[in-house]
Design a protein around this motif. Structure first.
Motif, mmCIF file in Angstrom:
data_model
loop_
_atom_site.group_PDB
_atom_site.id
_atom_site.type_symbol
_atom_site.label_atom_id
_atom_site.label_comp_id
_atom_site.label_asym_id
_atom_site.label_seq_id
_atom_site.Cartn_x
_atom_site.Cartn_y
_atom_site.Cartn_z
ATOM 1 N N PHE A 20 0.911 -0.930 -0.172
ATOM 2 C CA PHE A 20 0.340 -0.011 0.109
ATOM 3 C C PHE A 20 1.308 1.280 -0.398
ATOM 4 O O PHE A 20 2.055 1.481 -0.422
ATOM 5 C CB PHE A 20 -1.081 -0.415 1.276
ATOM 6 C CG PHE A 20 -1.845 -0.892 1.328
ATOM 7 C CD1 PHE A 20 -3.749 -0.711 0.397
ATOM 8 C CD2 PHE A 20 -1.843 -2.532 1.844
ATOM 9 C CE1 PHE A 20 -3.791 -1.947 0.403
ATOM 10 C CE2 PHE A 20 -2.148 -3.533 1.341
ATOM 11 C CZ PHE A 20 -3.986 -3.099 1.554
ATOM 12 N N ASN A 21 0.266 2.104 -0.238
ATOM 13 C CA ASN A 21 0.946 3.920 -0.552
ATOM 14 C C ASN A 21 2.296 3.572 -1.127
ATOM 15 O O ASN A 21 3.316 4.455 -1.648
ATOM 16 C CB ASN A 21 1.224 4.293 1.015
ATOM 17 C CG ASN A 21 0.497 4.416 1.807
ATOM 18 O OD1 ASN A 21 -0.738 5.328 1.783
ATOM 19 N ND2 ASN A 21 0.343 4.315 3.779
ATOM 20 N N HIS A 22 2.069 2.627 -2.461
ATOM 21 C CA HIS A 22 3.085 2.691 -2.888
ATOM 22 C C HIS A 22 2.558 3.146 -4.845
ATOM 23 O O HIS A 22 3.737 3.354 -5.676
ATOM 24 C CB HIS A 22 4.203 1.711 -3.257
ATOM 25 C CG HIS A 22 5.397 1.848 -1.781
ATOM 26 N ND1 HIS A 22 4.535 1.732 -1.167
ATOM 27 C CD2 HIS A 22 6.533 1.637 -1.708
ATOM 28 C CE1 HIS A 22 5.951 1.844 0.008
ATOM 29 N NE2 HIS A 22 6.692 2.040 -0.787
ATOM 30 N N ALA A 23 1.343 3.022 -5.180
ATOM 31 C CA ALA A 23 0.850 2.951 -6.049
ATOM 32 C C ALA A 23 0.945 4.529 -6.582
ATOM 33 O O ALA A 23 1.058 4.976 -8.204
ATOM 34 C CB ALA A 23 -0.159 3.133 -6.287
ATOM 35 N N LYS A 24 1.474 5.140 -6.276
ATOM 36 C CA LYS A 24 1.976 6.582 -6.466
ATOM 37 C C LYS A 24 3.632 6.274 -7.289
ATOM 38 O O LYS A 24 4.095 7.599 -8.604
ATOM 39 C CB LYS A 24 1.860 7.391 -5.372
ATOM 40 C CG LYS A 24 2.794 7.547 -4.145
ATOM 41 C CD LYS A 24 2.774 9.261 -3.941
ATOM 42 C CE LYS A 24 4.116 8.882 -2.418
ATOM 43 N NZ LYS A 24 3.601 8.308 -1.684
ATOM 44 N N TYR A 25 4.054 5.555 -7.155
ATOM 45 C CA TYR A 25 5.355 5.019 -7.420
ATOM 46 C C TYR A 25 5.244 4.264 -8.872
ATOM 47 O O TYR A 25 6.075 4.009 -9.526
ATOM 48 C CB TYR A 25 6.450 5.079 -6.594
ATOM 49 C CG TYR A 25 6.404 5.390 -5.583
ATOM 50 C CD1 TYR A 25 7.320 6.992 -5.666
ATOM 51 C CD2 TYR A 25 6.672 5.083 -4.377
ATOM 52 C CE1 TYR A 25 7.183 7.365 -4.073
ATOM 53 C CE2 TYR A 25 6.581 5.790 -3.398
ATOM 54 C CZ TYR A 25 7.240 7.307 -3.381
ATOM 55 O OH TYR A 25 7.626 7.851 -2.248
ATOM 56 N N GLY A 26 3.493 3.623 -8.965
ATOM 57 C CA GLY A 26 3.579 2.805 -10.237
ATOM 58 C C GLY A 26 3.768 1.974 -9.811
ATOM 59 O O GLY A 26 3.843 0.971 -10.684
ATOM 60 N N MET A 27 3.713 1.370 -8.195
ATOM 61 C CA MET A 27 3.578 0.023 -7.761
ATOM 62 C C MET A 27 2.347 -1.083 -8.059
ATOM 63 O O MET A 27 1.509 -0.241 -7.036
ATOM 64 C CB MET A 27 4.455 -0.024 -6.296
ATOM 65 C CG MET A 27 6.092 0.230 -6.712
ATOM 66 S SD MET A 27 7.319 -0.263 -4.981
ATOM 67 C CE MET A 27 8.832 0.720 -6.268
ATOM 68 N N PHE A 126 9.385 -2.849 -0.400
ATOM 69 C CA PHE A 126 8.518 -1.508 -0.463
ATOM 70 C C PHE A 126 7.656 -1.473 0.064
ATOM 71 O O PHE A 126 6.709 -1.717 -0.340
ATOM 72 C CB PHE A 126 9.065 -1.049 -1.900
ATOM 73 C CG PHE A 126 9.827 -1.126 -2.800
ATOM 74 C CD1 PHE A 126 10.515 0.427 -2.606
ATOM 75 C CD2 PHE A 126 10.728 -1.979 -3.360
ATOM 76 C CE1 PHE A 126 11.829 0.018 -3.449
ATOM 77 C CE2 PHE A 126 11.722 -1.950 -4.014
ATOM 78 C CZ PHE A 126 11.969 -0.630 -4.632
ATOM 79 N N PRO A 249 -1.263 -3.358 -13.293
ATOM 80 C CA PRO A 249 -0.667 -1.710 -13.585
ATOM 81 C C PRO A 249 -1.302 -0.958 -13.333
ATOM 82 O O PRO A 249 -2.341 -0.866 -12.507
ATOM 83 C CB PRO A 249 -0.625 -1.719 -14.978
ATOM 84 C CG PRO A 249 -0.788 -3.061 -16.075
ATOM 85 C CD PRO A 249 -1.257 -3.833 -14.762
ATOM 86 N N THR A 250 -1.070 -0.285 -12.002
ATOM 87 C CA THR A 250 -1.816 0.951 -11.451
ATOM 88 C C THR A 250 -2.310 1.728 -11.939
ATOM 89 O O THR A 250 -3.622 2.124 -11.917
ATOM 90 C CB THR A 250 -0.523 1.836 -10.431
ATOM 91 O OG1 THR A 250 0.036 2.700 -11.851
ATOM 92 C CG2 THR A 250 0.386 0.762 -9.823
ATOM 93 N N ILE A 251 -2.021 2.010 -13.709
ATOM 94 C CA ILE A 251 -3.418 3.294 -14.641
ATOM 95 C C ILE A 251 -3.296 2.390 -15.996
ATOM 96 O O ILE A 251 -2.400 1.493 -16.381
ATOM 97 C CB ILE A 251 -2.456 4.237 -14.981
ATOM 98 C CG1 ILE A 251 -1.381 4.572 -15.172
ATOM 99 C CG2 ILE A 251 -2.300 5.623 -12.944
ATOM 100 C CD1 ILE A 251 -0.499 5.898 -15.723
#
Lengths: 302, 227
Positions: A20-27, A126, A249-251
């Motif tokens: 969690f809290n790592h989607a902004k890094y594309g994870m 991570f 993928p996140t997006i």
């Protein structure tokens, strides 16, 4: 203190509740595919809700215990044995030094979970121990590897009441939240989606579950990529649904007709290619209430 | 202007606009930061993209309706800014050569440009990081000059080497690790962007700017680049 990997199977990886809290890094979200079987495994060991386990898909795995350890095996029936003798699942088991744990072929379901007291001692990557090979996070488990964890001994036996053991052969209906572009699909296309039986294809993995069926049409051709939540259902250019799972993928830029409720995704994780499924609607209040009850029972913090 | 929609049992999607706009990425990043400060226990994940922000929250502590209302209030008082010249600027060395730029020769013919002109067009622009995604450390950069825009390959490559710089229409990006992909490859950076170096995790942030800096083959090899 460790297990030695004698046979590494088709797809085995250390997973936990997720990243969690790592989607902004594309994870990707990552984590176990079947949260139900996973939560039971940790619960029966009095572990933390997010302790790491071994996710074993399809079997062909053999491990040698090099110490004494308390385990629980849940999820798919992959012909789990200890020293060649059928062993009990959904139940705490004391394993001794030199014991051989094996998972042979698939009898029902797809993914089994091996939990050990206090989880596996692998590296935190991570914010999570979950391995994601697509993202090059963590490594594949191979023959000769060792899997570390702490020694542990049984204090009292714990088991899941037999009536709760899931039947993975039952047909499933996935409950769908009307999210994302749901309202932009025409009523006739939504009817087509909910009134047909889909079939799971071979091209399904930890990233997504691809379905075969009558194609759905969507008028808007070009979309701007946006964040995709766990369980969201993309309608690809060919009109066929892809349910986005833990390693997605996140997006992404395909329209999404809705989002499958997480506890139904746990059931989906035990379905093989060619299995059939249908969708029905659920509203967000019902889904949240049911998930909160699940979280409270297993002491899941979020 | 903004719109909040349901995205899942524990997530909402906020649209800040309906068109790609260079002013949005930094504003969305700022709003995301504000949410973390305001709801430190509630937010479990944030996924910014070109025009939107996916917000995941702890459903043990709030409900869809309650949290949507809170977000609505934050959005109503959020102050958009339009000058982001002060955002971070990263310089990335690239060797634009035929050994590393797998599609370079074809593009020069298609666009009727010589190599120097092509390099100049690609490396003279300050690109904006619109989104991170596809895989970790993969930054979607825009906008590519119309003279060198090209659609994705009809058949994606199975393996693109780490560090490859690609173009897909108005976007350009660097592949941080070996991966499959359909972008047109025009060069390669010798810089390691993989997570073998964990500090690469936030190498690129949405709203930052990136400029490519052409280097010679010798310098590329001296800096650890492989052919």
């Amino acid at each position: 203190m460790s297990f030695k990997v004698i046979k590494s199977g088709f797809l085995v990886s250390v997973q936990d509740y997720g990243r969690f809290n790592h989607a902004k890094y594309g994870m990707s979200r990552c984590g176990v595919m079947d949260e139900h079987a996973y939560s039971w495994a940790n619960y029966l060991l009095d572990n933390a809700f997010d302790d790491s386990v071994l996710e074993i898909s399809l079997g062909a795995v053999e491990l040698e215990a090099q110490f004494d350890v308390l385990i629980v095996v849940t999820g798919a029936d992959l012909d789990f044995k200890i020293n060649q003798k059928p062993a009990i699942m959904w139940h705490s088991v004391q394993v001794h030094k030199g014991d051989i744990l094996s998972w042979g072929t698939l009898k029902s379901g797809v993914r089994a979970y091996l939990a050990v007291k206090n989880g596996f001692d692998t590296k935190m990557l991570f914010g999570s121990k979950s391995v994601n090979l697509r993202e090059h996070i963590g490594t594949k488990i191979s023959q000769g590897d060792t899997l570390d964890c702490a020694e542990s001994f049984e204090t009292s036996k714990r088991l899941m009441p037999i009536q709760y053991v899931p039947n993975y052969n039952k047909d499933i209906t996935l409950r769908l939240l009307p999210s994302y572009q749901f309202n932009e699909f025409s009523i006739s296309q939504r009817d087509l989606f909910f009134n047909q039986t889909y079939q799971i294809t071979n091209a399904s993995d930890r990233t997504g579950c691809r379905l075969q069926g009558a194609p759905i049409a969507f008028k808007q051709t070009k979309m701007i990529s946006e964040g995709m939540s766990y369980g969201s259902v993309e309608i690809a250019t060919d009109g066929l649904p892809i349910i986005l799972l833990k390693d997605a993928p996140t997006i992404g830029g395909y329209p999404k007709i809705g989002t499958v409720f997480s506890l139904d995704l746990a059931k989906l994780a035990q379905k093989q290619p060619n299995a059939q499924l249908r969708f029905e609607l659920i509203n967000v209040n019902e889904a949240q209430e049911e998930r909160v009850v699940f979280n409270q029972f297993f002491n899941i913090k979020f | 202007m903004h719109k909040i929609i349901l995205a899942g049992e524990h997530s909402l999607l906020i649209y800040f606009g309906h068109k790609i706009d260079p002013n949005l990425p930094k504003n969305i990043a700022n709003f995301a930061q504000q949410l973390i400060t305001k709801f430190p226990n509630l937010i479990i994940d944030l996924t910014p993209s070109y025009t939107s922000l996916l917000v995941s929250y702890n459903l043990n502590l709030s409900t869809h309706q309650q949290f949507a209302n809170q977000l609505e209030q934050c959005l109503n008082t959020f102050k958009y800014k339009s000058d982001y010249a002060s955002s971070a600027l990263l310089s990335m060395p690239v060797y634009y050569g035929f050994e590393t730029g797998l599609d370079l020769e074809r593009l020069l013919t298609e666009k009727q440009l010589d190599l120097n002109a092509f390099i100049d067009i690609h490396s003279s622009v300050e690109y904006l990081v619109y989104a991170i995604g596809f895989s970790p450390v993969f930054a979607f950069l825009g906008e590519v000059d119309s003279r060198i825009r090209t659609p994705r390959l009809a058949t994606p490559r199975i393996k693109i080497p780490a560090g490859s710089v690609g173009i897909a229409q108005s976007q350009t990006a660097i592949y941080p690790t070996d991966s499959s992909g359909g972008w047109n490859i025009i060069g390669r950076t010798p810089i390691d962007l993989s997570l073998n170096n964990p500090s690469n995790i936030d190498k690129f942030k949405t709203g930052d700017r990136v400029k490519f800096h052409p280097i010679s083959k010798d310098e590329y090899i001296k800096r650890g680049g492989k052919l």
